[in-house]
Scaffold this motif. Structure first.
Motif, mmCIF file in Angstrom:
data_model
loop_
_atom_site.group_PDB
_atom_site.id
_atom_site.type_symbol
_atom_site.label_atom_id
_atom_site.label_comp_id
_atom_site.label_asym_id
_atom_site.label_seq_id
_atom_site.Cartn_x
_atom_site.Cartn_y
_atom_site.Cartn_z
ATOM 1 N N ARG A 1 27.566 12.477 -4.479
ATOM 2 C CA ARG A 1 26.048 12.468 -3.817
ATOM 3 C C ARG A 1 25.601 14.081 -3.663
ATOM 4 O O ARG A 1 24.368 14.381 -4.314
ATOM 5 N N PRO A 2 26.558 14.630 -3.179
ATOM 6 C CA PRO A 2 25.978 16.449 -2.972
ATOM 7 C C PRO A 2 25.859 16.983 -4.401
ATOM 8 O O PRO A 2 25.161 18.092 -4.345
ATOM 9 N N ILE A 3 26.222 16.586 -5.305
ATOM 10 C CA ILE A 3 25.887 17.150 -6.719
ATOM 11 C C ILE A 3 24.924 16.425 -7.680
ATOM 12 O O ILE A 3 25.259 16.559 -8.842
ATOM 13 N N ALA A 4 24.289 15.434 -7.113
ATOM 14 C CA ALA A 4 23.483 14.471 -7.806
ATOM 15 C C ALA A 4 22.140 14.270 -7.219
ATOM 16 O O ALA A 4 21.973 14.363 -5.927
ATOM 17 N N CYS A 5 21.182 14.046 -8.000
ATOM 18 C CA CYS A 5 19.514 13.710 -7.564
ATOM 19 C C CYS A 5 19.439 12.518 -7.845
ATOM 20 O O CYS A 5 19.600 11.925 -8.630
ATOM 21 N N ASN A 6 18.115 12.255 -7.123
ATOM 22 C CA ASN A 6 17.432 10.870 -7.171
ATOM 23 C C ASN A 6 18.436 9.674 -7.154
ATOM 24 O O ASN A 6 18.236 8.743 -7.968
ATOM 25 N N LEU A 7 19.321 9.616 -6.278
ATOM 26 C CA LEU A 7 20.343 8.584 -6.282
ATOM 27 C C LEU A 7 19.702 7.464 -5.253
ATOM 28 O O LEU A 7 18.797 7.725 -4.386
ATOM 29 N N PRO A 8 20.061 6.138 -5.228
ATOM 30 C CA PRO A 8 19.576 5.455 -4.521
ATOM 31 C C PRO A 8 20.074 5.421 -3.049
ATOM 32 O O PRO A 8 21.167 6.333 -2.811
ATOM 33 N N LYS A 9 19.365 4.711 -2.161
ATOM 34 C CA LYS A 9 19.905 4.945 -0.810
ATOM 35 C C LYS A 9 21.478 4.575 -0.536
ATOM 36 O O LYS A 9 21.796 3.403 -1.235
ATOM 37 N N PRO A 10 22.237 4.891 0.363
ATOM 38 C CA PRO A 10 23.623 4.535 0.338
ATOM 39 C C PRO A 10 23.630 3.035 0.831
ATOM 40 O O PRO A 10 22.698 2.461 1.429
#
Length: 380
Positions: A201-210
């Protein structure tokens, strides 16, 4: 006499490929972040600050469950995700892998668990070695097939589901938000826990909510790490769990005292400075560019059967030939990758995990050239 774990444990394909990579020119195996992205100067300055300010205190034994200063900063860091409520606690660990080991010790004693097929073999091993039965659930472009899991738990009782929802290792997919909600409902209705492994997650953008965001009953354990966004050698990870479970996990963690005191203070201050939070967009673009080079190179060389990774380091390629045979040929030709059969509980004999983490763009292109030549040689 040795224990069952002592008898069953063996070298993972990731470790084997990493060892071989030291003798090759091109590394498409490693899951370690690109050395050029590691903020060495900032880390060095922060070590000096910690030692100047805290002296011997920074070099004392760590407390159970993590330094309070770091826990407070992780709470702030996680706040935008909306996954912490009044019943949750954070436990600091020596990387995400350590968290898995602790969770396996707490939850499992010959239990039945479910995992994605494929899954990340190194993390999964900490759970597998304490389980009696492991059930594979297939993936598609939207992540784990929840309908397949629903059918399975009608006839089999599971204790845990282990899942990598973002930038999946090795499949590269993101789990859809709809399926995240469905998994939480299933866990509540069928009395099992979900371990949500979220290191990318810290190296990716526009991810869904956990997945944890949708959890109201404490059924989801969220595991995070700073290895990909800072440096893996710092060995700082964490888990978010219900208070009563967190207390026990903290006590198990204290048995090995493996989470470095000074590294906790360093990461705490890097969080406080905003360094970690500010790097996400830059790193997401960096790895996305390299992944595009890998995809384009594969297509140029006639490879068609591979996934289109959403984010992260990894692409799963169907070589069309035995991946271990191709691996041995590749090592001799100066290339390392990871044969992916051990990531699968069923199938995967011709699958290879390719990583864009370490190599530069020219090396990625050359690595694909080598793979293409090896495939032709094996087929002939």
């Amino acid at each position: 006499m040795v224990s069952r774990i002592g008898e069953q444990i063996e070298i993972s394909p990731v470790e084997l490929a990493s060892q071989k990579a030291k003798k090759t020119r091109i590394n498409l195996a490693s899951g370690s972040p690109d050395p050029s992205t590691i903020p060495v100067k900032e880390i060095e300055e922060t070590y000096n600050e910690v030692l100047e300010d805290l002296g011997a205190k920074a070099l004392s034994y760590p407390g159970a469950g993590g330094q309070e200063e770091l826990i407070e900063e992780i709470e702030k860091y996680l706040s935008p995700l909306g996954i912490l409520d009044k019943n949750d606690r954070i436990v600091v660990t020596s990387g995400a892998q350590h968290a898995m080991e602790l969770l396996g010790k707490y939850f499992l004693e010959g239990d039945t668990i479910a995992v994605e097929n494929p899954t990340f073999i190194e993390t999964f091993n900490a759970l597998k070695l304490r389980s009696s039965v492991v059930l594979p659930i297939d993936l598609d472009e939207n992540g784990i097939k929840v309908d397949e899991l629903k059918e399975l738990i009608k006839v089999v009782k599971i204790s845990l589901l282990y899942i990598i929802p973002n930038c999946h290792n090795p499949a590269g997919v993101n789990l859809s938000e709809t399926r995240r909600k469905e998994l939480v409902e299933l866990a509540s209705e069928n009395d099992f826990y979900i371990i949500e492994d979220d290191p990318y997650r810290p190296i990716a953008c526009n991810l869904p909510k956990p997945i944890k965001y949708f959890d109201k009953d404490g059924r989801v354990i969220y595991v995070g790490s700073f290895s990909k966004v800072l440096a893996p050698g710092l060995r700082i990870g964490f888990s978010v769990l219900r208070g009563e479970i967190a207390e026990k996990i903290s006590l198990i963690e204290q048995l090995d005292f493996s989470t470095s005191t000074i590294n906790q203070y360093v990461v705490s201050r890097l969080l406080k400075k905003g360094l970690i939070q500010s790097r996400t967009e830059e790193l997401a673009k960096h790895y996305s560019r390299k992944m595009k080079v890998l995809r384009d190179s594969l297509l140029d060389k006639g490879f068609q059967n591979f996934n289109n990774p959403s984010c992260g380091f990894f692409l799963l390629l169907n070589l069309g030939v035995d991946s271990w045979k191709a691996f041995n040929e590749a090592i001799n030709a100066g290339l390392s990758f990871v044969p992916a059969k051990p990531f699968f509980l069923r199938g995967g004999e011709t699958m290879a995990r390719l990583s864009v983490a370490i190599s530069n763009e020219d090396q990625i292109k050359e690595g694909v050239d080598i793979l293409s030549s090896i495939k032709k040689k094996i087929i002939q």
